[in-house]
Scaffold this motif. Sequence first.
Motif, PDB file in Angstrom:
ATOM      1  N   TYR B 123      34.817  29.747 -83.861  1.00  0.00           N
ATOM      2  CA  TYR B 123      34.349  31.349 -83.854  1.00  0.00           C
ATOM      3  C   TYR B 123      33.550  31.739 -82.161  1.00  0.00           C
ATOM      4  O   TYR B 123      32.563  31.383 -81.729  1.00  0.00           O
ATOM      5  CB  TYR B 123      33.843  31.937 -84.716  1.00  0.00           C
ATOM      6  N   GLU B 124      33.605  32.121 -81.609  1.00  0.00           N
ATOM      7  CA  GLU B 124      32.759  32.836 -80.366  1.00  0.00           C
ATOM      8  C   GLU B 124      32.645  34.522 -81.053  1.00  0.00           C
ATOM      9  O   GLU B 124      33.330  35.626 -80.962  1.00  0.00           O
ATOM     10  CB  GLU B 124      33.429  33.346 -79.227  1.00  0.00           C
ATOM     11  N   CYS B 125      31.223  34.794 -80.464  1.00  0.00           N
ATOM     12  CA  CYS B 125      30.908  36.248 -81.400  1.00  0.00           C
ATOM     13  C   CYS B 125      29.238  37.211 -80.534  1.00  0.00           C
ATOM     14  O   CYS B 125      28.729  35.932 -80.096  1.00  0.00           O
ATOM     15  CB  CYS B 125      30.074  35.760 -82.384  1.00  0.00           C
ATOM     16  N   LYS B 126      29.031  37.951 -80.227  1.00  0.00           N
ATOM     17  CA  LYS B 126      28.053  38.944 -79.699  1.00  0.00           C
ATOM     18  C   LYS B 126      27.703  39.525 -80.808  1.00  0.00           C
ATOM     19  O   LYS B 126      28.494  40.569 -81.877  1.00  0.00           O
ATOM     20  CB  LYS B 126      29.028  39.442 -78.825  1.00  0.00           C
ATOM     21  N   VAL B 127      26.771  39.576 -81.139  1.00  0.00           N
ATOM     22  CA  VAL B 127      26.280  40.127 -82.351  1.00  0.00           C
ATOM     23  C   VAL B 127      25.919  41.777 -82.146  1.00  0.00           C
ATOM     24  O   VAL B 127      25.784  42.364 -80.706  1.00  0.00           O
ATOM     25  CB  VAL B 127      24.441  40.035 -81.699  1.00  0.00           C
ATOM     26  N   VAL B 128      26.429  42.443 -82.333  1.00  0.00           N
ATOM     27  CA  VAL B 128      26.339  44.132 -82.807  1.00  0.00           C
ATOM     28  C   VAL B 128      25.041  45.050 -84.030  1.00  0.00           C
ATOM     29  O   VAL B 128      25.236  46.230 -83.756  1.00  0.00           O
ATOM     30  CB  VAL B 128      27.740  44.328 -83.306  1.00  0.00           C
ATOM     31  N   TYR B 129      25.125  43.988 -84.844  1.00  0.00           N
ATOM     32  CA  TYR B 129      24.411  44.659 -85.800  1.00  0.00           C
ATOM     33  C   TYR B 129      23.734  43.525 -86.446  1.00  0.00           C
ATOM     34  O   TYR B 129      23.980  42.528 -86.998  1.00  0.00           O
ATOM     35  CB  TYR B 129      24.427  45.587 -86.298  1.00  0.00           C
ATOM     36  N   GLU B 130      22.047  43.792 -86.420  1.00  0.00           N
ATOM     37  CA  GLU B 130      21.156  42.679 -87.585  1.00  0.00           C
ATOM     38  C   GLU B 130      20.188  43.126 -88.267  1.00  0.00           C
ATOM     39  O   GLU B 130      19.967  44.177 -88.342  1.00  0.00           O
ATOM     40  CB  GLU B 130      20.241  41.684 -86.441  1.00  0.00           C
ATOM     41  N   THR B 131      20.045  42.905 -89.364  1.00  0.00           N
ATOM     42  CA  THR B 131      19.258  43.863 -90.146  1.00  0.00           C
ATOM     43  C   THR B 131      18.737  42.128 -91.095  1.00  0.00           C
ATOM     44  O   THR B 131      19.108  41.674 -91.495  1.00  0.00           O
ATOM     45  CB  THR B 131      20.051  44.270 -91.257  1.00  0.00           C
ATOM     46  N   GLU B 132      16.921  42.791 -91.352  1.00  0.00           N
ATOM     47  CA  GLU B 132      16.365  41.264 -91.824  1.00  0.00           C
ATOM     48  C   GLU B 132      16.424  42.318 -93.379  1.00  0.00           C
ATOM     49  O   GLU B 132      16.247  43.062 -93.793  1.00  0.00           O
ATOM     50  CB  GLU B 132      14.980  41.508 -91.130  1.00  0.00           C
ATOM     51  N   MET B 133      16.632  40.655 -94.408  1.00  0.00           N
ATOM     52  CA  MET B 133      16.453  40.995 -95.362  1.00  0.00           C
ATOM     53  C   MET B 133      15.071  40.844 -96.118  1.00  0.00           C
ATOM     54  O   MET B 133      13.971  40.419 -95.290  1.00  0.00           O
ATOM     55  CB  MET B 133      16.509  39.716 -95.577  1.00  0.00           C
ATOM     56  N   HIS B 134      15.478  41.292 -96.888  1.00  0.00           N
ATOM     57  CA  HIS B 134      13.985  41.807 -97.338  1.00  0.00           C
ATOM     58  C   HIS B 134      14.151  41.873 -99.255  1.00  0.00           C
ATOM     59  O   HIS B 134      15.127  41.848 -99.753  1.00  0.00           O
ATOM     60  CB  HIS B 134      13.257  43.336 -97.781  1.00  0.00           C
ATOM     61  N   GLU B 135      12.864  41.747-100.035  1.00  0.00           N
ATOM     62  CA  GLU B 135      13.025  41.400-101.557  1.00  0.00           C
ATOM     63  C   GLU B 135      13.814  42.665-102.087  1.00  0.00           C
ATOM     64  O   GLU B 135      14.570  42.093-103.600  1.00  0.00           O
ATOM     65  CB  GLU B 135      11.659  40.602-102.295  1.00  0.00           C
ATOM     66  N   ALA B 136      13.364  43.561-101.835  1.00  0.00           N
ATOM     67  CA  ALA B 136      14.397  44.930-102.438  1.00  0.00           C
ATOM     68  C   ALA B 136      15.907  44.599-102.703  1.00  0.00           C
ATOM     69  O   ALA B 136      16.429  43.909-101.617  1.00  0.00           O
ATOM     70  CB  ALA B 136      14.185  45.910-101.389  1.00  0.00           C
ATOM     71  N   HIS B 137      16.469  45.197-104.082  1.00  0.00           N
ATOM     72  CA  HIS B 137      17.359  44.595-104.166  1.00  0.00           C
ATOM     73  C   HIS B 137      17.757  43.993-104.328  1.00  0.00           C
ATOM     74  O   HIS B 137      19.040  43.429-104.398  1.00  0.00           O
ATOM     75  CB  HIS B 137      18.127  45.649-103.409  1.00  0.00           C
ATOM     76  N   LEU B 138      17.414  42.245-103.729  1.00  0.00           N
ATOM     77  CA  LEU B 138      17.244  41.234-104.110  1.00  0.00           C
ATOM     78  C   LEU B 138      17.826  40.554-105.585  1.00  0.00           C
ATOM     79  O   LEU B 138      16.241  40.607-106.421  1.00  0.00           O
ATOM     80  CB  LEU B 138      16.857  40.361-103.228  1.00  0.00           C
ATOM     81  N   ASP B 139      18.251  39.427-105.751  1.00  0.00           N
ATOM     82  CA  ASP B 139      18.421  39.457-107.173  1.00  0.00           C
ATOM     83  C   ASP B 139      17.428  38.152-107.552  1.00  0.00           C
ATOM     84  O   ASP B 139      17.233  37.222-106.800  1.00  0.00           O
ATOM     85  CB  ASP B 139      20.260  38.182-107.395  1.00  0.00           C
ATOM     86  N   ALA B 140      16.652  38.037-108.484  1.00  0.00           N
ATOM     87  CA  ALA B 140      15.734  37.570-109.317  1.00  0.00           C
ATOM     88  C   ALA B 140      15.781  35.937-109.354  1.00  0.00           C
ATOM     89  O   ALA B 140      14.961  34.998-107.939  1.00  0.00           O
ATOM     90  CB  ALA B 140      15.217  38.152-110.315  1.00  0.00           C
ATOM     91  N   GLU B 141      17.026  35.995-109.363  1.00  0.00           N
ATOM     92  CA  GLU B 141      17.646  34.007-109.065  1.00  0.00           C
ATOM     93  C   GLU B 141      17.281  33.703-107.498  1.00  0.00           C
ATOM     94  O   GLU B 141      16.938  32.483-107.311  1.00  0.00           O
ATOM     95  CB  GLU B 141      18.814  33.774-109.804  1.00  0.00           C
ATOM     96  N   LEU B 142      17.772  34.327-106.766  1.00  0.00           N
ATOM     97  CA  LEU B 142      18.223  34.046-105.785  1.00  0.00           C
ATOM     98  C   LEU B 142      16.812  34.141-104.973  1.00  0.00           C
ATOM     99  O   LEU B 142      16.356  32.959-103.651  1.00  0.00           O
ATOM    100  CB  LEU B 142      19.565  34.816-104.349  1.00  0.00           C
ATOM    101  N   ARG B 143      15.636  34.842-105.586  1.00  0.00           N
ATOM    102  CA  ARG B 143      14.333  35.492-104.418  1.00  0.00           C
ATOM    103  C   ARG B 143      14.115  33.816-105.216  1.00  0.00           C
ATOM    104  O   ARG B 143      13.158  33.394-103.929  1.00  0.00           O
ATOM    105  CB  ARG B 143      13.832  36.668-105.134  1.00  0.00           C
ATOM    106  N   GLU B 144      14.131  33.703-106.297  1.00  0.00           N
ATOM    107  CA  GLU B 144      12.599  32.131-106.823  1.00  0.00           C
ATOM    108  C   GLU B 144      13.955  31.610-105.384  1.00  0.00           C
ATOM    109  O   GLU B 144      12.933  30.473-105.565  1.00  0.00           O
ATOM    110  CB  GLU B 144      12.931  32.107-108.497  1.00  0.00           C
TER     111      GLU B 144
END
Lengths: 167, 167
Positions: B123-144
């Motif tokens: 795949y060839e891709c051009k970035v059109v949006y980006e966002t930094e993840m943060h701990e709010a709203h992240l499933d506790a198991e995944l955060r751990e």
Amino acid sequence: MALVTQSEIFPQLEEHLKKRGCFMVAGSDAPNFMTIVWATAGIIWGKPIMMVAVRLSRYTHDKMDALKEFTVCIPKDGTMAKELAFAGVKSGRDYDKAKELGLTYLPADKVSVPLLSDCAAAYECKVVYETEMHEAHLDAELRERYYKTGDYHTLYFGEILACHKFD
Amino acid sequence: MALVTQSEIFPQLEEHLKKRGCFMVAGSDAPNFMTIVWATAGIIWGKPIMMVAVRLSRYTHDKMDALKEFTVCIPKDGTMAKELAFAGVKSGRDYDKAKELGLTYLPADKVSVPLLSDCAAAYECKVVYETEMHEAHLDAELRERYYKTGDYHTLYFGEILACHKFD
């Protein structure tokens, strides 16, 4: 209904998103559905994940925040044009869409949100991450086209707990 | 190389993400690649979109920020186990990975980031949006499991400008 892999129904998902859309159902006691034309699927955090986007202003946004579950139902080819058009512009605040359209809900296997009858395939998802979009790092053309008045989308990342093909 | 649709190579993408991974290439003048096991694909903003996740600490993160383009290259079945393992743990800050592994880069059609030789599809891709993840709203198991020390992922949404199957 037969359980399938996400790869088996991805072409149907992509095809319908590019045409008239698919249905996204949220809510359990009083379910509601909207038409979606955006979604991505794949693997994140070692899990099968579907991402959907819901604007903050939407009735579905309230339903998602309450239950953190959703289903995505893919129509059969060439069917449900009227239902997709109706669900795309009418709000569940004003209509019981299933009743208006003569559709029924079917129980899902893994989530309390139901599936929509008369479809070809469906995903059952539990939200594991969500993030509100913002204008930073958003392509200027997309901002102009979709967010002139603000009302950004929340991006919901749902773990795909089951995929079905309907009989 | 033949141009194909994203649906045609999605099963290969998903299969390899679940096994040993795929390669993500970033950078143009001095390209680098890393192994990815997470990605989603579909339609957002009316465009074919691939989302990839890169931790803030990664050399690839610097490369992405500089150029806002990337390619994702899917190995041939059962090949490149050594290359995927190497690219998954070694940093482009310390190694010219292509040179170390005897791989070459091929010019892409639509982006200045190259494709990686010896693969099955890309795949060839051009970035059109980006966002930094943060701990709010992240499933506790995944955060751990993934973010004990912080070092969250930036989620890059790339418009898919071309999909290829290699000969």
